[in-house]
Design an enzyme around this catalytic site. Sequence first.
Site, short mmCIF file in Angstrom:
data_model
loop_
_atom_site.label_atom_id
_atom_site.label_comp_id
_atom_site.label_asym_id
_atom_site.label_seq_id
_atom_site.Cartn_x
_atom_site.Cartn_y
_atom_site.Cartn_z
N TRP A 190 -78.43 -76.84 4.13
CA TRP A 190 -77.36 -75.74 3.43
C TRP A 190 -75.93 -75.50 4.86
O TRP A 190 -75.02 -74.75 4.66
CB TRP A 190 -77.72 -74.23 3.63
CG TRP A 190 -78.57 -74.77 2.13
CD1 TRP A 190 -80.03 -74.69 1.67
CD2 TRP A 190 -78.09 -74.22 0.67
NE1 TRP A 190 -80.37 -74.74 0.64
CE2 TRP A 190 -79.27 -74.99 -0.58
CE3 TRP A 190 -76.55 -75.10 0.10
CZ2 TRP A 190 -78.91 -74.68 -1.67
CZ3 TRP A 190 -76.20 -75.03 -1.22
CH2 TRP A 190 -76.99 -75.36 -2.25
N ASP A 218 -75.79 -67.46 7.35
CA ASP A 218 -76.62 -67.62 5.90
C ASP A 218 -77.72 -66.99 5.61
O ASP A 218 -79.07 -67.98 5.99
CB ASP A 218 -76.04 -68.71 5.28
CG ASP A 218 -76.25 -69.56 3.66
OD1 ASP A 218 -77.47 -68.91 2.83
OD2 ASP A 218 -76.01 -70.19 3.05
N LYS A 240 -83.14 -66.28 -4.47
CA LYS A 240 -84.26 -66.49 -4.08
C LYS A 240 -84.64 -65.18 -3.51
O LYS A 240 -86.15 -65.29 -4.02
CB LYS A 240 -83.47 -67.16 -2.47
CG LYS A 240 -84.05 -68.91 -2.72
CD LYS A 240 -82.50 -68.71 -3.02
CE LYS A 240 -81.68 -70.32 -3.72
NZ LYS A 240 -81.17 -70.55 -2.83
C1 LIG Z 1 -79.71 -71.59 -2.30
C2 LIG Z 1 -78.67 -71.35 -1.06
C3 LIG Z 1 -76.99 -71.64 -1.24
C4 LIG Z 1 -76.55 -71.66 -2.12
O1 LIG Z 1 -76.69 -70.29 -3.46
P1 LIG Z 1 -75.45 -70.20 -4.99
O2 LIG Z 1 -76.21 -69.11 -5.60
O3 LIG Z 1 -76.65 -71.80 -5.04
O4 LIG Z 1 -74.71 -70.76 -4.07
C5 LIG Z 1 -76.71 -71.40 0.28
N1 LIG Z 1 -77.41 -71.63 1.40
C6 LIG Z 1 -79.33 -71.42 1.25
C7 LIG Z 1 -79.81 -71.23 2.45
C8 LIG Z 1 -79.68 -71.07 0.00
O5 LIG Z 1 -81.18 -71.26 0.40
#
Ligand SMILES: *Cc1c(COP(=O)(O)O)cnc(C)c1O
Length: 365
Positions: free
Chosen positions: A104, A174, A198
């Site tokens: 990511w 993030d 998540k």
């Molecule tokens: C799932 C995830 C993303 C992407 O999320 P979207 O909402 O699909 O854009 C980005 N960073 C991390 C750490 C993730 O787990």
Amino acid sequence: MTQRAFNFSAGPAVLPEPVLEQAQRELLVLPGARASVMEISHRSGTFKEIIAAAEANLRTLLAIPDNYSVLFLQGGARQQFSMVPMNLLTPDCPSADYILTGAWGRHALKEAHKCGAMRTAWDGSEGNFSTLPPADALDLAADAAYVHYTSNETIQGVQFPEEPATGDVPLVCDASSDFLHRPLDISRYGLIYACAQKNIGPAGVTVVVIRNDLLERSCETLPSSLNYQAQAKAGSLLNTAPTFAIYIVRLVTEWLLHEMGGLDKMYALNQAQAEQLYQVIDRSAGFYEAHAEPTCRSLMNVVFRLPNDELTAQFISEAAQHHLTALAGHRSVGGIRASIYNAMPAAGVTALADFMADFRNKHAN
Ligand SMILES: *Cc1c(COP(=O)(O)O)cnc(C)c1O
């Protein structure tokens, strides 16, 4: 109704059952609204109460200081990969530092490169993204606009146990797959973002917590919906907000506050549940092999391998017969990934730990 399985999906992921039950009870008529939450104006008093409660709950859970704004945005975490550099780079500081501990972080850097020449402060790809940067290994620029990192790499199962030391440059995180899994000192962050699907709700909304002085960096020429300052001024209601998703975030944060007893308790539970699985791995005499080094093993995504692909496939299909689902690892890593977010019931983790021990006893020679 057919039985709900223990769902180890990495995302969209398991939600707390009491939350789904409340949403079900309120689906046709939201109390006070005489309609569903999906059928009322995002500018109605009823919805404004919902978004205010979601924000207030987040502020309570994380003790978010007053000089931070909480935004509810669309476009997922991936849109933040672009919004962060679009808003936070400045003519004086046209570059930022990226710490890469997994897939990511690499995606975030790739998007940011479209806004300028970013720097890589550390890249764990040579070690197949199984470790964190050793102390003093970060190559940081004093004039970076910000430092970006991924607190939990969802695919590799690599997590920072605490924030990396990055000095005075604003820290941008993030936290998509571990937001609300433990208490945080928000004052250490310039900006922290997390898509909901998540650990905090359904897909469709992304939470952004940003220090107010950074809002001043947003340039007027940016499209309004991609401008943090404009979104903050509009209370995240510049356009029609993802009302249902925000409603569920309100319910999940209420569940964390009132049923789980806050983030200290949630964290203790998360630590104990992850430990249960890693113990089975560590006591398997090499039958199961964790992807991440012990010091950075994720409490949210437990990633491990079996001796071969045949056994991996058999593990996944036998687990499904035991109502343990969505255990296949990401295609880039292989093996097994058990995502055990806040909403995973303790019984699910115990059932998986027992299944793993039995499976090993049957198949190890
Ligand atoms: C799932 C995830 C993303 C992407 O999320 P979207 O909402 O699909 O854009 C980005 N960073 C991390 C750490 C993730 O787990």
